[in-house]
Design an enzyme around this catalytic site. Structure first.
Site, short mmCIF file in Angstrom:
data_model
loop_
_atom_site.label_atom_id
_atom_site.label_comp_id
_atom_site.label_asym_id
_atom_site.label_seq_id
_atom_site.Cartn_x
_atom_site.Cartn_y
_atom_site.Cartn_z
N LYS A 178 0.85 -1.19 0.00
CA LYS A 178 0.00 0.00 0.00
C LYS A 178 0.88 1.24 0.00
CE LYS A 178 -1.74 2.67 2.97
NZ LYS A 178 -1.47 3.92 2.22
N GLY A 230 6.74 4.55 8.40
CA GLY A 230 5.94 5.76 8.45
C GLY A 230 6.16 6.48 9.76
N SER A 231 5.19 7.29 10.13
CA SER A 231 5.34 8.10 11.33
C SER A 231 5.22 7.24 12.59
CB SER A 231 4.24 9.16 11.35
OG SER A 231 2.98 8.52 11.40
N GLU A 252 9.39 0.83 11.01
CA GLU A 252 10.46 1.79 10.75
C GLU A 252 9.83 3.16 10.88
OE1 GLU A 252 13.55 1.06 10.20
OE2 GLU A 252 13.44 -1.08 9.79
N CYS A 288 13.85 10.14 7.43
CA CYS A 288 13.73 9.77 8.84
C CYS A 288 15.06 9.79 9.60
CB CYS A 288 13.13 8.38 8.90
SG CYS A 288 14.01 7.22 7.84
N GLU A 388 9.98 15.52 15.61
CA GLU A 388 10.38 15.36 14.21
C GLU A 388 9.65 16.40 13.37
OE1 GLU A 388 8.99 11.92 11.88
OE2 GLU A 388 11.09 11.62 11.35
P1 NAD Z 1 2.36 8.20 7.92
O1 NAD Z 1 2.50 7.40 9.17
O2 NAD Z 1 1.35 9.26 7.89
O3 NAD Z 1 2.00 7.23 6.71
C1 NAD Z 1 2.85 6.18 6.30
C2 NAD Z 1 2.04 5.14 5.59
O4 NAD Z 1 1.22 4.48 6.55
C3 NAD Z 1 1.09 5.68 4.53
O5 NAD Z 1 0.99 4.73 3.50
C4 NAD Z 1 -0.22 5.79 5.30
O6 NAD Z 1 -1.34 5.77 4.46
C5 NAD Z 1 -0.14 4.58 6.19
N1 NAD Z 1 -0.85 4.65 7.46
C6 NAD Z 1 -0.93 5.69 8.32
N2 NAD Z 1 -1.63 5.33 9.41
C7 NAD Z 1 -1.96 4.03 9.26
C8 NAD Z 1 -2.65 3.09 10.06
N3 NAD Z 1 -3.18 3.42 11.23
N4 NAD Z 1 -2.78 1.83 9.59
C9 NAD Z 1 -2.25 1.47 8.41
N5 NAD Z 1 -1.60 2.33 7.60
C10 NAD Z 1 -1.46 3.59 8.02
O7 NAD Z 1 3.81 8.73 7.55
P2 NAD Z 1 4.19 9.68 6.32
O8 NAD Z 1 3.83 11.06 6.69
O9 NAD Z 1 3.68 9.11 5.03
O10 NAD Z 1 5.77 9.49 6.29
C11 NAD Z 1 6.63 10.27 7.03
C12 NAD Z 1 7.01 9.53 8.30
O11 NAD Z 1 7.64 8.30 7.98
C13 NAD Z 1 8.04 10.30 9.11
O12 NAD Z 1 7.69 10.25 10.48
C14 NAD Z 1 9.32 9.54 8.87
O13 NAD Z 1 10.28 9.67 9.88
C15 NAD Z 1 8.84 8.14 8.74
N6 NAD Z 1 9.82 7.34 8.00
C16 NAD Z 1 10.54 6.38 8.66
C17 NAD Z 1 11.49 5.65 7.98
C18 NAD Z 1 12.31 4.58 8.65
O14 NAD Z 1 12.86 3.75 7.94
N7 NAD Z 1 12.41 4.57 9.96
C19 NAD Z 1 11.70 5.87 6.63
C20 NAD Z 1 10.96 6.87 6.00
C21 NAD Z 1 10.00 7.58 6.69
#
Ligand code: NAD
Length: 483
Positions: A178, A230-231, A252, A288, A388
């Site tokens: 996704k 993600g976050s 991650e 990140c 962040e």
């Molecule tokens: P986000 O958490 O808003 O979304 C990430 C993904 O998760 C998207 O596809 C979103 O649709 C999905 N998502 C969100 N909530 C969900 C839930 N409850 N259940 C299932 N899916 C869900 O993050 P973002 O704004 O897209 O990305 C930025 C964040 O990602 C930053 O906090 C960054 O630090 C983090 N990040 C971490 C790494 C790592 O490897 N540690 C790498 C890249 C980005």
């Protein structure tokens, strides 16, 4: 010209979506519509998971193939990605604002990872026989963990898909991906590469959608493992869903890493400027692992502030597709507003704004741009030093000695990346070893596929990259022999 897709990649072939809902994509630099794709519905997710399940459970299917045969598919996927690489870099850059020159680096990992995991699985023994202590022998057998839900953020979408697809396919898993709604056009190019590479039916499906669709996928009864990037807030929600289902999950998440400049560091920007930039500001701060807290020794504080001020004011801000751009726009207006909120907060909390501030960069009257902003004269308790931001915003925090630098670095909810800058390798290593983080660089920072990548504390659970990244997609079974 816009790129408009009408079908979904479900189960190895292009399929009509169940509804007419669509996701519209805009250029981060111009705000103009550049394409659209179908938004997958829960019906489409059901179809994707069912097809992944069938492919995984097939007694003669993908999961049972000789690993070398799966490795061939991964090698072909690497080739097909490379054929589309320039298109992929341009799509990512236009959507999320990643400067095209930086996309050529950060989004070039997929073929590297596909080949790396193809090689690893070719060499790995499926079974290892150990002498038993109570049994005569113990055979430890590795098998693929099952159907994987891969949830991808928008910031480095292709590489963060490959960190799951590479080891997942090598292990013999089937995957439902996704992508984020912000970055779906590049996902279609990967889908196209997967079809061209002959990835068998059901092995990869791609379902574009938002967080609700992600939540539906994560809790779907047909899923065996979740890989989430993600976050931290999103990760907590996913972890909670997986906890009640007792479903394995790797997370991650976010970071607020420290770039520790020791008092013997070489700050000649002609020599180290590029590395400092990559470790603290790459992809407009939307990575990140960046060291967004710059820790500077008191006796060289102004020199460090000046070096970063020069680095930031010298970085060309502009259209992400322009070859000379070093800092592009934020991925969305929401992200731009969030970053502006932090810039206001830092100033309101009393930090000195050395470079930048709120408002648009000069000459850019459209696009989700922010001004690269450097804060000085603040301590590690300021909100801009603790939370962040995910934009081109750095804070320079003073420290007295190495022990204090380590203590400040560790005074964080996060622990993902970081770097140490010094001309003394031994001293740098001592400091690097003392920082509570999953990864750290010395005089530079870039994750290397050989080393496990991931976080401690609120930065996540589990590791990607390296043999550890493959192990995350394998289940272990011990067979005790008593004959
Ligand atoms: P986000 O958490 O808003 O979304 C990430 C993904 O998760 C998207 O596809 C979103 O649709 C999905 N998502 C969100 N909530 C969900 C839930 N409850 N259940 C299932 N899916 C869900 O993050 P973002 O704004 O897209 O990305 C930025 C964040 O990602 C930053 O906090 C960054 O630090 C983090 N990040 C971490 C790494 C790592 O490897 N540690 C790498 C890249 C980005």
């Amino acid at each position: 010209m816009t790129t408009d897709h009408t079908q979904l990649l479900i189960g190895g072939g292009w399929t009509a979506p169940a509804t007419n809902n669509r996701i519209t994509v805009r250029s981060a630099s111009t705000e103009e519509i550049i394409g659209s794709v179908p938004e997958a519905s829960t019906t489409d997710v059901d179809a994707a998971v069912a097809s992944a399940r069938r492919a995984f459970d097939d007694p003669n299917g993908w999961s049972t193939w000789d690993p070398a045969r799966r490795a061939e598919v991964l090698d072909r996927l690497a080739e097909e990605y490379e054929k589309r690489a320039e298109q992929i870099y341009a799509a990512v850059s236009a959507q999320n604002g990643m400067p095209i020159a930086i996309a050529r680096q950060l989004e070039s990992f997929p073929p590297l990872l596909f080949r790396y995991y193809a090689d690893l699985i070719r060499k790995q023994q499926v079974e290892e026989v150990r002498d038993g202590i109570l049994a005569s022998t113990v055979t430890v057998r590795r098998s693929p963990i099952g159907v994987v839900a891969a949830i991808i953020p928008w910031n480095v979408p292709q590489t963060l898909t490959a960190t799951k697809v590479g080891p997942g396919l090598a292990a013999g898993c089937t995957i439902v991906i996704k992508p984020s709604p912000e970055t779906v056009l590049d996902a279609y190019l990967l889908a196209d590469a997967a079809v061209a590479a002959g990835v068998p039916e059901g092995v990869i499906s791609i379902i574009p959608g938002g967080r609700e669709l992600g939540a539906y996928l994560v809790s779907h009864p047909g899923i065996d493992k979740v890989a989430f990037t993600g976050s931290t807030a999103g990760g907590r929600a996913v972890a909670q869903a997986c906890a009640s289902l007792l479903r394995p999950v790797s997370l991650e998440l976010g970071g607020k890493s420290a770039a520790i400049v020791l008092d013997d560091a070489d700050l000649d920007l002609a020599k180290v400027g590029q590395s400092l930039f990559a470790a603290t500001l790459a992809n407009n701060g939307q990575v990140c692992f960046l060291g967004t807290r710059v820790l500077a020794p008191r006796n060289r504080y102004e020199e460090v502030v000046d070096a970063f001020a020069a680095l930031m004011s010298g970085a060309l801000v502009g259209d992400s597709l322009d070859e000379s751009t070093l800092i592009g726009p934020m991925a969305s207006s929401v992200q731009r507003d969030r970053v502006h909120g932090y810039i206001e907060r830092g100033a309101a909390d009393g930090a000195r704004v050395v470079v930048g501030g709120t408002g648009r960069p000069d000459g850019l009257d459209r696009g989700w741009f922010v001004r690269p902003t450097l804060f000085a004269d603040l301590d590690n308790n300021a909100a801009v030093a603790r939370e962040e931001i995910f934009g081109p915003v750095l804070s320079v925090i003073p420290y007295g000695n190495d022990a204090e630098a380590i203590a400040i670095a560790n005074d964080s909810d996060y622990g993902l990346g970081g770097s140490v800058w010094s001309t003394d390798p031994e001293r740098a290593t001592t400091v690097a070893n003392a920082v509570q983080t999953g990864t750290i660089g010395i005089n530079g920072y870039l994750p290397d596929p050989q080393g496990p990548f991931g976080g401690v504390k609120a930065s996540g659970i589990g590791r990607e990259f390296g043999p550890e990244g493959l192990a995350a997609y394998q289940a272990l079974k011990s067979v005790y022999r008593f004959d």
